[in-house]
Design an enzyme around this catalytic site. Structure first.
Site, PDB file in Angstrom:
ATOM      1  N   ARG A 157       0.840  -1.201   0.000  1.00 39.86           N
ATOM      2  CA  ARG A 157       0.000   0.000   0.000  1.00 39.86           C
ATOM      3  C   ARG A 157       0.873   1.249   0.000  1.00 39.86           C
ATOM      4  NH1 ARG A 157      -2.063   2.241   4.525  1.00 39.86           N
ATOM      5  NH2 ARG A 157      -2.201   0.241   5.609  1.00 39.86           N
ATOM      6  N   TYR A 209     -14.110  16.860 -18.010  1.00 44.48           N
ATOM      7  CA  TYR A 209     -14.662  15.514 -17.977  1.00 44.48           C
ATOM      8  C   TYR A 209     -15.761  15.456 -16.909  1.00 44.48           C
ATOM      9  CZ  TYR A 209     -14.830  10.627 -16.445  1.00 44.48           C
ATOM     10  OH  TYR A 209     -15.245   9.391 -16.042  1.00 44.48           O
ATOM     11  N   ASP A 262      -4.477  18.323 -16.555  1.00 43.95           N
ATOM     12  CA  ASP A 262      -4.839  16.980 -17.016  1.00 43.95           C
ATOM     13  C   ASP A 262      -4.253  16.805 -18.414  1.00 43.95           C
ATOM     14  OD1 ASP A 262      -6.051  14.701 -18.040  1.00 43.95           O
ATOM     15  OD2 ASP A 262      -7.999  15.111 -17.145  1.00 43.95           O
ATOM     16  N   LYS A 312      -6.300   5.413 -20.114  1.00 45.73           N
ATOM     17  CA  LYS A 312      -6.490   5.807 -21.497  1.00 45.73           C
ATOM     18  C   LYS A 312      -5.225   5.535 -22.321  1.00 45.73           C
ATOM     19  CE  LYS A 312     -10.496   7.324 -20.007  1.00 45.73           C
ATOM     20  NZ  LYS A 312     -10.392   7.386 -18.543  1.00 45.73           N
TER      21      LYS A 312
END
Length: 377
Positions: free
Chosen positions: A46, A98, A168, A193
């Site tokens: 983690r 988005y 972004d 993506k």
């Protein structure tokens, strides 16, 4: 070193002695300590894992940053990013975002006491700044209207006011655009993506220019538990190896498809930043070396939208983007369904708008598929 070489070879760190060409998947949740108070550098996945660390070093090199933190999705990365801020803090964001980003801002961030204002471009940022403003968050190009924001102009304003500039970079990737070199402080990716590129995994990344920011974000990632798994890290590493080649192909094919769409009487308008009549074409050429594979276009009525979506064959009617397969999306019902109708329409996201992620198929085959799908319009 050329970016295509960096994509293939990643970073120079080695984690085993076998000579393996591919980075091993370290499928271990925990790591043994050599002794009391001693560590191999890895304690619990983690916090960090060797496969994930390799990916982070690779993206840092691609984006010319100080450090990268990899997350389980793009939205997990954004959620961690917003933990940098406190109730009462003010954030300025791109007007055209988005839908998932808008949903997080409107349903989570504002509920947690943050204030969000929206701007249509760099020239409006200065007008929106208040004493409580902490950051500016932009997409360029924007999703789905393909607006381009002048990153250098935005950076001049944020640097003068000592604000964070967060960009972004999902649509263009470091192959075509380097926001940190243009003055940004943090680059955000939905690695799902183009970085992954095969529609087979979820991921998100934050790359920072300042190592101090990295320490804060690593603490948040460790505490909230949104880090990327070893296997998904491996898939993104694999995807990045072909990133430069894929982006060049996406770019060439998308320009061909966009020019064809412009000639179609059934198409009302085409939004692609590589078209010379795009209002932001000159900004694109100045701050990026390519235009990417994303096209939006509008038709004349909702009936035509339904016909196209139900008749494409090679192109898949599905959410997401940036993979090897071409995907067509209906933002009204998919990516931006959570925006109130008046706000969607103000942004141009109406019942006639479609978004196309141009894949790696032949340009002729993509065009022929759109042609046959439009026959009944």
């Amino acid at each position: 070193m050329d970016i295509s070489t960096i994509c293939v070879h990643g970073c120079d760190i080695k984690y085993d002695t076998t000579g393996a060409v591919s980075v091993p998947i370290f499928a271990s949740s925990t790591f043994a300590h050599p002794g009391v108070g001693q560590s191999t550098g890895f304690d619990y996945s983690r916090s960090q894992n060797p496969t994930k660390e390799y990916l982070e070093h690779c993206i840092t090199k691609l984006e010319s940053g100080a450090e990268t933190i990899a997350f389980s999705s793009g939205m997990a990365a954004l959620s961690a990013l917003m933990e940098l801020f406190s109730p009462g803090d003010h954030i300025i964001a791109s007007y055209d975002l988005y839908g998932g980003t808008f949903r997080l801002f409107s349903r989570i961030s504002e509920k947690n006491g943050m204030k969000i204002s929206y701007t249509a471009g760099a020239q409006e940022i200065a007008e929106k700044i208040t004493p409580s403003t902490k950051a500016v968050i932009i997409e360029s190009p924007t999703n789905p209207m393909m607006n381009v924001i002048d990153i250098q102009a935005a950076a001049q304003i944020t640097q003068n006011k000592k604000l964070l500039l967060i960009v972004d970079n999902t649509f263009l990737t470091p192959v075509f655009q380097r926001p940190l070199s243009l003055g940004a402080d943090i680059v955000w990716h939905s690695g799902t993506k183009y970085l992954g590129g095969h529609n087979d995994t979820l991921a998100g990344t934050l790359t920072v220019k300042d190592s101090g920011l990295s320490e804060r974000l690593r603490f948040i990632a460790k505490t909230t538990g949104g880090g990327l798994s070893p296997f998904d890290s491996f898939l993104i590493i694999r995807g990045i190896k072909t990133l430069a080649v894929r982006m060049e192909r996406h770019n060439i094919t998308a320009l061909t498809v966009a020019n064809w769409l412009k000639t179609q009487g059934k198409v009302k308008k085409v939004y692609y930043i590589g078209l010379k009549d795009h209002p932001d074409y000159e900004i694109s050429c100045r701050q990026a070396s390519g235009f990417g594979g994303m096209i939006s276009f509008s038709v004349y009525d909702e009936r035509s939208v339904k016909i196209i979506l139900e008749n494409v064959k090679i192109i898949k009617y599905a959410e997401s983007l940036g993979g090897t397969e071409s995907l067509i999306t209906y933002p009204l019902l998919q990516t931006h369904a959570d925006l109130p109708q008046d706000e969607r329409e103000a942004r141009g996201i109406n019942n006639c708008l479609l978004r196309l992620s141009v894949g790696l198929e032949s340009a002729d085959d993509i065009i022929n598929d759109l042609k046959q799908a439009m026959e009944g319009c």
